[in-house]
Motif scaffolding. Structure first.
Motif, short mmCIF file in Angstrom:
data_model
loop_
_atom_site.label_atom_id
_atom_site.label_comp_id
_atom_site.label_asym_id
_atom_site.label_seq_id
_atom_site.Cartn_x
_atom_site.Cartn_y
_atom_site.Cartn_z
N LEU A 124 -29.27 41.26 21.63
CA LEU A 124 -28.06 41.24 22.45
C LEU A 124 -28.20 42.23 23.60
O LEU A 124 -27.93 41.92 24.77
N TYR A 125 -28.65 43.43 23.28
CA TYR A 125 -28.91 44.44 24.31
C TYR A 125 -29.91 43.89 25.33
O TYR A 125 -29.75 44.04 26.54
N GLY A 126 -30.92 43.18 24.84
CA GLY A 126 -31.97 42.63 25.71
C GLY A 126 -31.42 41.60 26.69
O GLY A 126 -31.80 41.60 27.87
N THR A 127 -30.51 40.73 26.22
CA THR A 127 -29.95 39.72 27.15
C THR A 127 -29.15 40.38 28.26
O THR A 127 -29.18 39.94 29.41
N THR A 177 -21.71 49.52 12.29
CA THR A 177 -21.10 48.25 12.66
C THR A 177 -21.32 48.09 14.15
O THR A 177 -21.05 49.01 14.92
N SER A 178 -21.84 46.93 14.54
CA SER A 178 -22.15 46.74 15.96
C SER A 178 -22.00 45.27 16.32
O SER A 178 -22.00 44.40 15.45
N LYS A 179 -21.89 45.04 17.62
CA LYS A 179 -21.97 43.66 18.08
C LYS A 179 -23.39 43.17 17.92
O LYS A 179 -24.34 43.95 18.05
N THR A 180 -23.54 41.87 17.68
CA THR A 180 -24.87 41.31 17.61
C THR A 180 -24.83 39.88 18.12
O THR A 180 -23.75 39.32 18.30
N GLY A 238 -25.83 31.40 20.48
CA GLY A 238 -25.13 32.11 21.55
C GLY A 238 -23.87 32.80 21.06
O GLY A 238 -23.06 33.28 21.85
N GLU A 239 -23.69 32.87 19.74
CA GLU A 239 -22.48 33.48 19.20
C GLU A 239 -22.63 35.01 19.11
O GLU A 239 -23.61 35.51 18.57
N VAL A 240 -21.60 35.70 19.64
CA VAL A 240 -21.56 37.16 19.53
C VAL A 240 -20.63 37.50 18.37
O VAL A 240 -19.50 36.99 18.31
N SER A 241 -21.10 38.31 17.43
CA SER A 241 -20.25 38.66 16.29
C SER A 241 -20.49 40.13 15.93
O SER A 241 -21.27 40.81 16.58
N GLU A 242 -19.79 40.57 14.92
CA GLU A 242 -19.99 41.95 14.45
C GLU A 242 -20.86 41.91 13.20
O GLU A 242 -20.67 41.05 12.34
N ILE A 243 -21.82 42.85 13.12
CA ILE A 243 -22.52 42.99 11.84
C ILE A 243 -22.36 44.42 11.35
O ILE A 243 -22.24 45.35 12.14
N SER A 244 -22.37 44.54 10.04
CA SER A 244 -22.42 45.88 9.44
C SER A 244 -23.73 45.97 8.69
O SER A 244 -24.07 45.06 7.93
N THR A 260 -18.44 35.98 22.65
CA THR A 260 -19.13 34.69 22.77
C THR A 260 -18.75 34.04 24.11
O THR A 260 -19.60 33.46 24.79
N GLU A 261 -17.49 34.19 24.50
CA GLU A 261 -16.99 33.53 25.72
C GLU A 261 -17.52 34.21 26.99
O GLU A 261 -17.82 33.54 27.97
N THR A 262 -17.61 35.55 26.97
CA THR A 262 -18.03 36.24 28.20
C THR A 262 -19.55 36.35 28.34
O THR A 262 -20.05 36.66 29.42
N LEU A 263 -20.27 36.09 27.26
CA LEU A 263 -21.73 36.27 27.28
C LEU A 263 -22.43 35.57 28.46
O LEU A 263 -23.25 36.18 29.14
#
Ligand code: NAD
Length: 390
Positions: free
Chosen positions: A284-287, A165-168, A174-180, A349-352
């Motif tokens: 996400l890591y790349g940004t 499970t990680s952030k993606t 531009g939405e940051v969410s969790e994926i499993s 999503t807000e802090t990205l």
């Protein structure tokens, strides 16, 4: 026709001929401005030559060290009202510019995994270079048909052992969410090794050797990504990591047969390419990486990494404990990683927008297909079958 980007998920289905040529020229200019790179290796075969790290390798050897090249890549040619793949435009733009500089530049387009293309490349080497003294293996593909058993294997980019499970990031919204992501089955892991592991590298060296087109003391390079704890669960410790570990096995086998210089795995930095944008978590890591390294004044894209590989790292080769050459040293430095980890924990999503650089990531992605380049008139009517010369 007026050509605009058509993005579907993590690919763009159109490409701009003038933009792609401009992108190739921009990379050539980067190398030429930095000056000549001393190298005795002047006859180069680049497998996966049309985009990303392979294209950069072809550009750096040709325009930095006056090398003649044969390149291999898999492309979609243009039709009357349909654009080609970006790689097809890049290949044409590269050939025009290399030839104008007095260099040999032959490109074979087809499936690098097949025996037929290997045979065609051998003939192209015999006719144009005689032999090769450097082979760069930079093929990235989701699928490979094994020429021996005829079975088509597909890679599965998944964790290995247990679910992750990680952030993606949805790079579109531009939405940051969790994926499993569920772990791969043993069969999926084995297939990924078949596609992205070292077997085809060994088959290339064997085919070139048997045909007598390998120069004495030849060198071959194959590119890997190791990354940090932030991407390990999905990459290094997942199926792709297993495939990349197989490169280390193949390198050792090639060295055992042809000598210590004959095979090196090169660990490179994460950059925006068609292949990397398809890997979960990595965008996400790349940004984040773009923003952090740019702020520290050590940002590098594809051409900068490969220029540093040839200009610095290959001049006086230092190997890590696994006999790899490391050009990911800046990305994996403790300062960069500490900052990435701190920001990763705070990412939402807000802090990205404050922590990462999604606009630059998107720009880099569009440039891969020839869009968003300065000096290109995107409102002009262009023929998708024509690539402008320099
Ligand atoms: P890319 O998608 O930009 O390029 C892949 C190349 O392979 C293209 O030229 C494509 O035409 C060619 N190709 C694909 N299938 C083919 C086939 N069947 N026959 C012939 N050519 C084929 O990818 P990239 O990101 O430059 O990846 C190249 C290598 O670098 C890979 O091994 C990758 O793991 C490694 N790498 C990438 C990164 C990154 O962040 N992008 C980081 C470290 C290492």
């Amino acid at each position: 026709m007026i050509i605009e980007p058509k993005i579907r998920g993590f690919i763009c289905t159109t490409a701009h001929p003038v933009g792609c040529a401009t992108n190739v020229q921009r990379q050539i200019d980067h190398v030429v401005v930095k000056g000549a790179i001393p190298s005795g290796r002047k006859r180069v075969l680049v497998l996966g030559c049309s985009t990303g790290y392979g294209l950069a390798s072809r550009i750096v050897t040709t325009f930095g060290s006056d090398a003649d090249t044969v390149g291999v890549s898999f492309e979609r040619p243009p039709a009357e009202n349909k654009t080609a793949s970006a790689g097809w435009y890049n290949n044409r733009a590269f050939e025009q510019r290399a030839k104008a500089a007095g260099r040999v530049a032959i490109t074979v387009e087809g499936d690098a995994f097949s025996d037929a293309i290997k045979a065609e490349v051998v003939e192209a080497i015999k006719a144009n270079l005689g032999q090769v003294d450097l082979i760069v293996y930079s093929v990235a593909s989701p699928v490979r048909t094994d020429p021996v058993d005829g079975v088509t294997y597909r890679s599965a980019i998944k964790p290995y052992g247990s679910a992750v499970t990680s952030k993606t990031l949805n790079t579109g919204t531009g939405e940051v969410s969790e994926i499993s992501v569920e772990p791969a089955t043993e069969e999926e892991a084995a297939s990924t090794v078949k596609v992205m592991g070292g077997e085809d590298w060994e088959l290339w060296i064997k085919a070139l050797s048997q045909a007598g087109v390998l120069a004495d003391g030849f060198q071959s390079l194959n590119y890997t990504y190791l990354g940090s704890e932030l991407t390990w669960p999905i990459y290094h410790k997942g199926t792709l990591g297993k495939a990349k570990a197989d490169l280390d096995r193949a390198a050792a086998a090639i060295r055992a047969q042809f000598g210590d210089q004959a095979a090196h795995v090169v660990a490179l930095k994460a950059v925006v390419t068609q292949a990397s944008s398809a890997i979960p978590v990595v965008p996400l890591y790349g940004t984040l990486l773009i923003k952090v390294m740019d702020e520290m004044g050590i940002g590098e894209g594809t051409i900068e990494q490969i220029d540093r590989l040839f200009r610095v790292k290959l001049q006086d080769i230092a190997l890590d404990e696994a006999a790899r050459i490391r050009v990911d040293d800046w990305e994996l430095s403790p300062t960069v990683q500490a900052e990435l980890k701190k920001r990763w924990a705070e990412l939402t999503t807000e802090t990205l927008p404050a922590l990462a650089d999604l606009p630059k990531y998107r720009e880099e992605f569009l440039k891969l297909f020839g869009f968003g380049l300065g000096g290109v008139d995107y409102t002009a009517d262009v023929d998708p079958q024509v690539v402008p010369a320099a």
